[in-house]
Design an enzyme around this catalytic site. Structure first.
Site, PDB file in Angstrom:
ATOM      1  N   PHE A 292       0.838  -1.198   0.000  1.00 37.94           N
ATOM      2  CA  PHE A 292       0.000   0.000   0.000  1.00 37.94           C
ATOM      3  C   PHE A 292       0.872   1.246   0.000  1.00 37.94           C
ATOM      4  O   PHE A 292       1.825   1.344   0.777  1.00 37.94           O
ATOM      5  CB  PHE A 292      -0.875   0.061   1.260  1.00 37.94           C
ATOM      6  CG  PHE A 292      -1.914  -1.014   1.368  1.00 37.94           C
ATOM      7  CD1 PHE A 292      -3.189  -0.828   0.867  1.00 37.94           C
ATOM      8  CD2 PHE A 292      -1.624  -2.217   2.002  1.00 37.94           C
ATOM      9  CE1 PHE A 292      -4.160  -1.806   0.990  1.00 37.94           C
ATOM     10  CE2 PHE A 292      -2.579  -3.207   2.129  1.00 37.94           C
ATOM     11  CZ  PHE A 292      -3.850  -3.003   1.625  1.00 37.94           C
ATOM     12  N   ASP A 293       0.534   2.212  -0.849  1.00 37.37           N
ATOM     13  CA  ASP A 293       1.084   3.548  -0.658  1.00 37.37           C
ATOM     14  C   ASP A 293       0.380   4.143   0.558  1.00 37.37           C
ATOM     15  O   ASP A 293      -0.770   3.811   0.830  1.00 37.37           O
ATOM     16  CB  ASP A 293       0.825   4.408  -1.894  1.00 37.37           C
ATOM     17  CG  ASP A 293       1.349   5.826  -1.731  1.00 37.37           C
ATOM     18  OD1 ASP A 293       2.525   5.981  -1.375  1.00 37.37           O
ATOM     19  OD2 ASP A 293       0.566   6.768  -1.927  1.00 37.37           O
ATOM     20  N   LYS A 294       1.067   5.007   1.289  1.00 36.60           N
ATOM     21  CA  LYS A 294       0.442   5.591   2.486  1.00 36.60           C
ATOM     22  C   LYS A 294      -0.476   6.765   2.151  1.00 36.60           C
ATOM     23  O   LYS A 294      -1.679   6.728   2.407  1.00 36.60           O
ATOM     24  CB  LYS A 294       1.505   6.061   3.486  1.00 36.60           C
ATOM     25  CG  LYS A 294       0.894   6.663   4.772  1.00 36.60           C
ATOM     26  CD  LYS A 294       1.955   7.247   5.686  1.00 36.60           C
ATOM     27  CE  LYS A 294       2.417   8.617   5.218  1.00 36.60           C
ATOM     28  NZ  LYS A 294       1.375   9.674   5.385  1.00 36.60           N
TER      29      LYS A 294
END
Length: 660
Positions: free
Chosen positions: A354-356
């Site tokens: 996941f990108d934050k």
């Protein structure tokens, strides 16, 4: 996508080989297929009316043959000229064979179903080109450059290293470079994915920078495609346009997009072996009268019956029928699948990265805490901060003002003589007092007690703002890009679905990364990553896990998405390029649709496998029966079309899918 699979070079690529540009543009093949189906239906209905001449039905069947077989004939001819025989060729021969035996409706149906499957598959085939075009649009086309004492506009490809570029407020930065004059908050999210705009200040010693670029700090450096804040910057170009960070992103996406998926390779492999085998069998059966006591007419009839029985119509439609239903069901549930590959691949995931910023978090800073110091109340701290920050358009200032006004609920008069201080904060006059508001770098005499509180808050993922009045520290204000409300529940549901590993990737520092990860229940958090490093992280995960998805929303996610088995973009918050690059888009910008998408994918995969068993099983039964003469062309058509309808209806079950 799916570059983790070997990129084998097949000269013939069935899924992508049809050039479906025509009178109706890129949708021509699909429209031709619909026309073929409509003509077939009308022709069949007319054939049921005794008073209508069979010539009307025949004319409609011929037109259906033309529209249904247009692209298949085109591709078959090209393949034959190259010395290859593919499924297109087999379908054309089967249709002609059916017609030669006066089975016009059956032949037209074969071509209609085959062309429909390809029309559906090709509707999203220009995705890779669009993703690269969207990336290129990030950079401005021209730059304002100072040359010979004059400010002139030139195309960005004419920039040279050492040029001084003038970047106006709220405009895109045209080149990678170093700030030599001015200070401003720059939104780097399109390139680095950082959640909060970064304050940029001039390099301290320009002459030293020219001889030693190692003195350049992150706050001095800017990237092409990022967005300037509300002040003018003068930037010295350090990279040519073709060497910029943005250009590298475009190249990374292009390289990973060119590689084939596992499903595509499997389809190619089936064509290589199946089609020549059927053609050889039919040719052998045509010569049966030479060794068996029967007429050429009987041998021809048997050969055509076998050709119909072996025709891969059910096989060709088995996947598209399920894919179409799965995609339609996904769209109703807020999930856009870009083709059958992503729909199949998503269910087999073993890990998700996941990108934050904007994916696991809201993507914008919010006021998260206030601490009063030296006897000052929290409300008074907020009132002072609002008075100073309310006229600023800095994202952190806007977050403080919005959050504070929700708490104090009264009008605050603005401070006077507000000025920015070297990228670290602001100074102002308020009711005869001097106010300083900024980060810890602004205050050289920060007491140990306050410094420890700041460190504690920053370890929790906050950006901490210090408020000082007349040399007395009166409070600390914390802002943070907070996790999405649904993030924790989504992670729990994904764990229940059997996703073994989840990793958070971010351009923010490691402390922020670990804090957010802890809040939402992710064990692995990798911070401080640039786009190339995110891509490397995906490559590393693919070495350990069978299938890895990348979930993101920014341009900096595009190379990692392209490299992953399945790229997933957040919808409303996602950038244009990320949505084009991704295989799956969560359209409603709703993270908790991800478990639904994975469940639907797994169901689709099961149905596709069932359809393959049905279609290949029917061929395995019918071909021997037609060879030995037990079944003629009539039973072959019934069995063949029956299996086709069965796989279509089985695929339609996906429309009723409900998440458990």
């Amino acid at each position: 996508m799916s570059s983790n699979h070997n990129n084998q070079d097949h000269n013939h690529n069935h899924d992508c080989s049809h050039n479906n540009e025509g009178v109706f543009g890129s949708k021509t093949e699909l429209i031709f297929s619909i026309l073929a189906g409509s003509l077939l239906t009308v022709g069949f209905l007319l054939s049921l009316i005794p008073s209508v001449s069979h010539w009307f039905s025949l004319a409609l069947y011929l037109l259906s043959f033309f529209f249904g077989g247009f692209y298949a004939i085109k591709e078959a001819v090209l393949s034959v000229l190259k010395g290859k025989f593919d499924i297109d060729f087999l379908m054309i021969v089967a249709a002609i064979g059916a017609a030669s035996l006066d089975k016009w409706a059956e032949g037209a149906l074969l071509l209609f179903l085959f062309s429909l499957g390809h029309g559906l598959e090709h509707s999203a085939m220009d995705k890779a080109k669009k993703s690269i075009a969207a990336l290129a649009e990030l950079a401005p086309k021209v730059a304002l450059v100072r040359r010979d004492g004059q400010d002139v506009e030139i195309p960005i490809d004419q920039l040279v290293v050492g040029d001084i570029v003038i970047v106006k407020p709220n405009s895109k930065i045209s080149a990678d470079g170093v700030v030599i004059k001015g200070q401003s908050a720059v939104n780097q999210a399109p390139i680095t994915g950082e959640s909060i705009p970064v304050d940029k200040i001039p390099v301290e010693n320009i002459d030293q920078f020219h001889s030693d670029n190692k003195i350049v700090k992150p706050e001095n450096q800017v990237f092409a495609g990022t967005i300037n804040g509300n002040q003018v910057l003068e930037v010295e170009v350090t990279n040519l346009t073709e060497d910029s960070t943005l250009a590298r992103l475009i190249k990374l996406v292009s390289d990973t997009k060119a590689q084939k998926s596992q499903t595509q390779l499997l389809t190619d492999e089936i064509q290589v072996h199946y089609v020549p085998a059927v053609i050889a069998l039919v040719l052998l059966l045509l010569c049966a009268f030479l060794v068996v006591d029967e007429s050429f007419g009987d041998s021809f009839y048997r050969a055509m019956a076998v050709l119909v029985a072996a025709s891969p119509c059910a096989l060709a439609i088995s996947t598209p029928s399920a894919v179409l239903s799965g995609i339609a069901r996904g769209a109703r549930g807020g999930v856009l699948f870009k083709g059958g590959g992503p729909l199949e691949e998503l269910g087999g995931l073993t890990a998700i990265a996941f990108d934050k910023t904007g994916t696991l978090t809201e993507g914008k800073p919010k006021l998260t805490g206030v601490t009063g110091l030296n006897g000052i109340s929290e409300e008074e701290v907020l009132e002072v901060a609002v008075a100073v920050e309310k006229m600023s358009d800095h994202p952190l200032a806007a977050a403080i003002v919005k959050g504070a006004q929700d708490i104090i609920k009264k009008e605050i008069s603005p401070a006077q003589h507000v000025e920015a201080l070297n990228g670290h904060g602001v100074k102002a006059e308020l009711n005869g007092s001097t106010i300083l508001i900024g980060n810890s770098a602004l205050f050289k005499d920060l007491p140990e007690e306050i410094s420890s509180q700041v460190s504690e808050k920053e370890q929790a993922g906050n950006t901490t703002i210090i408020v000082q009045r007349d040399h007395i520290f009166i409070g600390l204000i914390s802002v943070m890009d907070v996790p999405r409300v649904e993030a924790m529940d989504t992670i729990k549901r994904l764990k229940k679905l059997g996703i073994k590993r989840m990793v958070m990737l971010t351009g923010d520092n490691q402390q922020v990364a670990e804090s957010v990860a802890k809040q939402i229940g992710i064990k692995d958090a990798w911070g401080g990553l640039l786009p190339e490093q995110k891509l490397k992280a995906i490559e590393d995960l693919l070495k350990r896990e069978e299938r890895v998805a990348m979930v993101g929303d920014g341009v900096n996610d595009a190379p990692a998405m392209a490299k992953s088995s399945v790229g997933i973009a957040m919808g409303a918050a996602g950038s244009h390029v990320a949505l084009e690059t991704a295989d799956v888009a969560l359209m409603a910008n709703n993270l908790d649709n991800l478990p639904f998408a994975i469940g639907l994918s797994r169901k689709s995969h099961r149905i596709i496998r069932q359809n393959l068993v049905i279609s290949l099983g029917m061929v395995a039964i019918l071909v021997p029966l037609t060879i030995v003469g037990v079944a003629g062309i009539g039973p072959a058509v019934v069995g063949h079309e029956g299996s086709t309808l069965l796989v279509v209806f089985n695929g339609l079950r996906l429309l009723a899918y409900k998440q458990k």
